[in-house]
Design an enzyme around this catalytic site. Structure first.
Site, PDB file in Angstrom:
ATOM      1  N   ARG A  16       0.956  -1.279   0.206  1.00  0.00           N
ATOM      2  CA  ARG A  16      -0.061   0.154  -0.076  1.00  0.00           C
ATOM      3  C   ARG A  16       1.035   1.244   0.023  1.00  0.00           C
ATOM      4  O   ARG A  16       2.020   1.097   0.190  1.00  0.00           O
ATOM      5  CB  ARG A  16      -0.765  -0.129   1.235  1.00  0.00           C
ATOM      6  CG  ARG A  16      -0.094   0.199   2.576  1.00  0.00           C
ATOM      7  CD  ARG A  16      -1.018   0.263   3.654  1.00  0.00           C
ATOM      8  NE  ARG A  16      -0.080   0.861   4.865  1.00  0.00           N
ATOM      9  CZ  ARG A  16      -0.287   0.436   6.056  1.00  0.00           C
ATOM     10  NH1 ARG A  16      -1.411  -0.663   6.339  1.00  0.00           N
ATOM     11  NH2 ARG A  16       0.385   1.034   7.067  1.00  0.00           N
ATOM     12  N   VAL A  61      11.445  -7.162   6.559  1.00  0.00           N
ATOM     13  CA  VAL A  61      12.605  -6.804   6.039  1.00  0.00           C
ATOM     14  C   VAL A  61      13.521  -7.071   7.222  1.00  0.00           C
ATOM     15  O   VAL A  61      15.008  -6.981   6.968  1.00  0.00           O
ATOM     16  CB  VAL A  61      12.720  -5.378   5.555  1.00  0.00           C
ATOM     17  CG1 VAL A  61      11.946  -5.274   4.003  1.00  0.00           C
ATOM     18  CG2 VAL A  61      12.178  -4.359   6.310  1.00  0.00           C
ATOM     19  N   TYR A 151      13.067   7.613  14.275  1.00  0.00           N
ATOM     20  CA  TYR A 151      12.617   7.800  13.059  1.00  0.00           C
ATOM     21  C   TYR A 151      13.759   8.733  12.050  1.00  0.00           C
ATOM     22  O   TYR A 151      14.114   8.464  11.025  1.00  0.00           O
ATOM     23  CB  TYR A 151      11.303   8.196  12.612  1.00  0.00           C
ATOM     24  CG  TYR A 151      10.668   8.264  11.319  1.00  0.00           C
ATOM     25  CD1 TYR A 151      10.221   6.943  10.722  1.00  0.00           C
ATOM     26  CD2 TYR A 151      10.539   9.416  10.641  1.00  0.00           C
ATOM     27  CE1 TYR A 151       9.700   7.052   9.337  1.00  0.00           C
ATOM     28  CE2 TYR A 151      10.082   9.450   9.475  1.00  0.00           C
ATOM     29  CZ  TYR A 151       9.697   8.085   8.679  1.00  0.00           C
ATOM     30  OH  TYR A 151       9.170   8.096   7.290  1.00  0.00           O
TER      31      TYR A 151
HETATM   32  P1  NAP Z   1       2.487   3.038   4.987  1.00  0.00           P
HETATM   33  O1  NAP Z   1       1.388   3.411   4.090  1.00  0.00           O
HETATM   34  O2  NAP Z   1       2.399   2.786   6.533  1.00  0.00           O
HETATM   35  O3  NAP Z   1       3.167   1.745   4.321  1.00  0.00           O
HETATM   36  C1  NAP Z   1       4.092   1.226   4.630  1.00  0.00           C
HETATM   37  C2  NAP Z   1       4.231  -0.423   4.433  1.00  0.00           C
HETATM   38  O4  NAP Z   1       5.549  -0.982   4.809  1.00  0.00           O
HETATM   39  C3  NAP Z   1       2.806  -1.093   4.790  1.00  0.00           C
HETATM   40  O5  NAP Z   1       2.461  -2.022   3.783  1.00  0.00           O
HETATM   41  C4  NAP Z   1       3.699  -1.876   5.784  1.00  0.00           C
HETATM   42  O6  NAP Z   1       2.914  -3.202   6.025  1.00  0.00           O
HETATM   43  C5  NAP Z   1       4.853  -2.097   5.415  1.00  0.00           C
HETATM   44  N1  NAP Z   1       6.028  -2.676   6.459  1.00  0.00           N
HETATM   45  C6  NAP Z   1       6.168  -2.199   7.485  1.00  0.00           C
HETATM   46  N2  NAP Z   1       7.046  -3.093   8.349  1.00  0.00           N
HETATM   47  C7  NAP Z   1       7.477  -3.793   7.400  1.00  0.00           C
HETATM   48  C8  NAP Z   1       8.485  -4.841   7.821  1.00  0.00           C
HETATM   49  N3  NAP Z   1       9.295  -5.185   8.759  1.00  0.00           N
HETATM   50  N4  NAP Z   1       8.582  -5.432   6.294  1.00  0.00           N
HETATM   51  C9  NAP Z   1       7.983  -5.376   5.270  1.00  0.00           C
HETATM   52  N5  NAP Z   1       7.035  -4.476   5.185  1.00  0.00           N
HETATM   53  C10 NAP Z   1       6.824  -3.675   6.220  1.00  0.00           C
HETATM   54  O7  NAP Z   1       3.749   4.000   4.959  1.00  0.00           O
HETATM   55  P2  NAP Z   1       3.961   4.812   3.510  1.00  0.00           P
HETATM   56  O8  NAP Z   1       3.577   6.453   4.048  1.00  0.00           O
HETATM   57  O9  NAP Z   1       3.484   4.486   2.224  1.00  0.00           O
HETATM   58  O10 NAP Z   1       5.432   5.035   3.554  1.00  0.00           O
HETATM   59  C11 NAP Z   1       6.419   4.356   3.017  1.00  0.00           C
HETATM   60  C12 NAP Z   1       7.898   4.586   3.235  1.00  0.00           C
HETATM   61  O11 NAP Z   1       8.008   6.190   3.046  1.00  0.00           O
HETATM   62  C13 NAP Z   1       8.142   4.435   4.730  1.00  0.00           C
HETATM   63  O12 NAP Z   1       9.663   4.226   4.365  1.00  0.00           O
HETATM   64  C14 NAP Z   1       8.082   5.791   5.217  1.00  0.00           C
HETATM   65  O13 NAP Z   1       8.975   6.079   6.390  1.00  0.00           O
HETATM   66  C15 NAP Z   1       8.492   6.851   4.180  1.00  0.00           C
HETATM   67  N6  NAP Z   1       7.920   8.028   4.423  1.00  0.00           N
HETATM   68  C16 NAP Z   1       6.765   8.468   4.279  1.00  0.00           C
HETATM   69  C17 NAP Z   1       6.146   9.702   4.345  1.00  0.00           C
HETATM   70  C18 NAP Z   1       4.805  10.056   4.404  1.00  0.00           C
HETATM   71  O14 NAP Z   1       4.636  11.311   4.603  1.00  0.00           O
HETATM   72  N7  NAP Z   1       3.924   9.161   4.107  1.00  0.00           N
HETATM   73  C19 NAP Z   1       7.165  10.641   4.261  1.00  0.00           C
HETATM   74  C20 NAP Z   1       8.551  10.518   4.209  1.00  0.00           C
HETATM   75  C21 NAP Z   1       8.817   9.152   4.141  1.00  0.00           C
HETATM   76  P3  NAP Z   1       1.920  -3.439   7.298  1.00  0.00           P
HETATM   77  O15 NAP Z   1       0.831  -2.771   6.454  1.00  0.00           O
HETATM   78  O16 NAP Z   1       1.505  -4.878   7.194  1.00  0.00           O
HETATM   79  O17 NAP Z   1       2.304  -2.907   8.487  1.00  0.00           O
END
Ligand code: NAP
Length: 251
Positions: A16, A61, A151
């Site tokens: 997602r 991971v 983080y």
């Molecule tokens: P998200 O919607 O929470 O999606 C994260 C995905 O990673 C989820 O599907 C989750 O699975 C999976 N995940 C969590 N722990 C894991 C593990 N140990 N092994 C494999 N998969 C794992 O978050 P997002 O916003 O798309 O974020 C994606 C990346 O962008 C992250 O690295 C985040 O730190 C970074 N980021 C996000 C933002 C933002 O504003 N959204 C800003 C800067 C950076 P489950 O659903 O099963 O837990």
């Protein structure tokens, strides 16, 4: 011809949010994508909507043995492993004085150990193939963010990791770069909004958008566009860079 025609990619945390947008964009550009996520069923669901030979797999991971197995299977199934995106992420926010050892360690395990395990496993196949593109998803939080000692440390660490990968792996035709998103509307930021007491996510998103020079919140597709650039063949002379995808200037 798509920009990733014939390439095999592995994207972590891709069921997602940002990871799913990256998987969609890559598959749309011709890549065969291994959609890896903690939630294997959700990963399979995301992969089933992609064109071509993409597939979903369950992967934590932070579990080294699972990483080695999934990376090996991906390389065997697709005949190579050309692109790795370390996107899987979690937040366990707390002010420093309240942050528990577990909150610190779990964030380090997923972001830092996870990216390390995935890169170490993947570089073998990339070195053999004489080609590779590694994209690490950092964050503007790397510059410091209240309530995110764990983080922001991990996301800053990923930037140093990326530059070291670039220095070590360049001679094998492998580049490593980082995308550092700002505020992107996903489940992760919905969780943050709820933690901060916002019942209405749209209200939170509108407030955040006011701080962003382009006047809107980011979408997962905005990050996918940046990841695609680094993942493409034409970016072969660009390595060790951090691209802020934040709707405005960052460091
Ligand atoms: P998200 O919607 O929470 O999606 C994260 C995905 O990673 C989820 O599907 C989750 O699975 C999976 N995940 C969590 N722990 C894991 C593990 N140990 N092994 C494999 N998969 C794992 O978050 P997002 O916003 O798309 O974020 C994606 C990346 O962008 C992250 O690295 C985040 O730190 C970074 N980021 C996000 C933002 C933002 O504003 N959204 C800003 C800067 C950076 P489950 O659903 O099963 O837990």
């Amino acid at each position: 011809m798509g920009r990733l025609e014939g390439r095999a990619a592995l994207v972590t945390g891709a069921a997602r949010g940002i990871g799913a947008a990256i998987a969609r964009r890559f598959a749309g550009e011709g890549a065969r994508v291994c959609v890896a996520d903690l939630d294997g069923d959700a990963a399979a669901g995301t992969a089933s909507g992609l064109p071509g030979e993409s597939y979903g797999v369950s992967l934590d991971v932070s579990d080294r043995e699972s990483v080695d197995r999934v990376v090996e299977e991906a390389a065997e199934r697709h005949g190579s492993l050309d692109v790795l995106v370390n996107n899987a992420g979690v937040t366990h926010d707390n002010l420093l004085f309240r942050m528990t050892d577990e909150e610190w360690a779990s964030v380090m395990d997923v972001h830092l150990a996870g990216a390390f395990y995935c890169c170490r496993a993947a570089q073998r196949y990339m070195v053999d193939g004489g080609y590779g593109r590694i994209v690490n998803i950092s964050s503007t939080s790397a510059l410091g963010n209240r309530g995110q000692a764990n983080y922001s440390t991990a996301k800053a660490g990923l930037q140093g990791f990326t530059k070291t990968l670039a220095a070590e792996l360049g001679r094998f035709g492998i580049t490593a770069n980082a995308v550092a998103p700002g505020f992107i509307e996903t489940e992760m930021t919905r969780t943050t909004a709820a933690r901060l007491g916002y019942e209405d996510f749209e209200e939170f998103a509108a407030l955040r958008a006011k701080e962003i020079p382009v006047g809107r919140g980011g979408r997962p597709e905005d990050v996918a566009a940046a990841a695609l650039f680094f993942a493409s063949e034409e970016a072969s002379f660009i390595s060790g860079q951090v691209l802020y995808a934040a709707g405005g200037p960052k460091a």
